[in-house]
Design a protein around this motif. Sequence first.
Motif: not given
Length: 342
Positions: A51-53, A183-187, A326-327
């Motif tokens: 959403p940003f690049w 922006k991520t979770e877990g591994v 928003t994102f």
Amino acid sequence: MYLETTWFVIWGVLWAIYFILDGFDLGMGTLMPALAKTDTERRMVLNSAGPFWDGNEVWLITAGGVTFAAFPLTYAVMFSGLYSALLLLLFALIFRGVSFEFRSKLEDPGWRKIWDGIHSLCSFLPALLLGVAFANIFMGIPINADGINEGGLFDLLNIYGLMGGVLFVVMFAYHGAIWLGIKTEGVMHERAVKAAKVAWPFFLGLTVLFLGLTYEFTNLFANYMEYPWLLVILVLAVVGFFLSRASLGAGNLWTAWAFNAVTIGCITMFGVLGMYPRLLPLSLNDEFSMTIMNSASTPLTLKIMLGVALVFVPIVIIYQSWAYKTFSYKVTEEELKSDEAY
């Protein structure tokens, strides 16, 4: 002189904003082969920037546009003298943008692997090329009185230019690793945080080395010796360095990213203000250098541009702030099922 100086500072700030914002998605793309092992994980990387690049790259266009409108002679000499390097940068950014859109057009793993490779290469190259270009600008380009570059593309790959390129790659990689952790979770989250922790000492060491080479190869420190109060920029960069790492260790990734943004901005402004009043130092004869005095547009043009900037730049900032808010959610496997996901 006041208008020219104002636009010089604006020019530097626009480059700083571009490096802060596009830096993290260039960094994520560079790190993607090392951090993303499966197609799903690679999609997580792409959608963390998705959403940003394109909005981030607007600041590159703005910085180039300001160079053209406020300092047209500098624009002409810079873009002709560095034509080959800037053409490579342009093609890398084009293919990187295409890779976002094309990689999922076919389900074929080979097709996706090709575009993932293009995405990583075309994220690494702009970081490297921007660092090489700015380092050479700081040092001085061998352009003669006729605006002809007496060097070539490979002459830019000197020790100082290459050190600038490596610094930018590592700086953006650290910035991107933090963003991917946000922006991520877990591994994926764990890998990203680990990558950021590994990159930080390299970033710090390369910055110190680059400053040492800057003292040896350039005249950037002259303004700081004449006006010591400007050294607050380096102080803020150092504070940002260590507070970013402390926040990263404490698990406060948003804070770590924000402090690193301060570091990137201060490093950029250190170089820009060190050149003042030059925009493009020329190594063959300093009298040929492009400055705010000999390359600026007319005062009326600068006044009109300033009025336009005061109206529209805040609008762009408000819009981008809204987009980031928003994102701001994390990219999960469930999120990848959306039709809008890459």
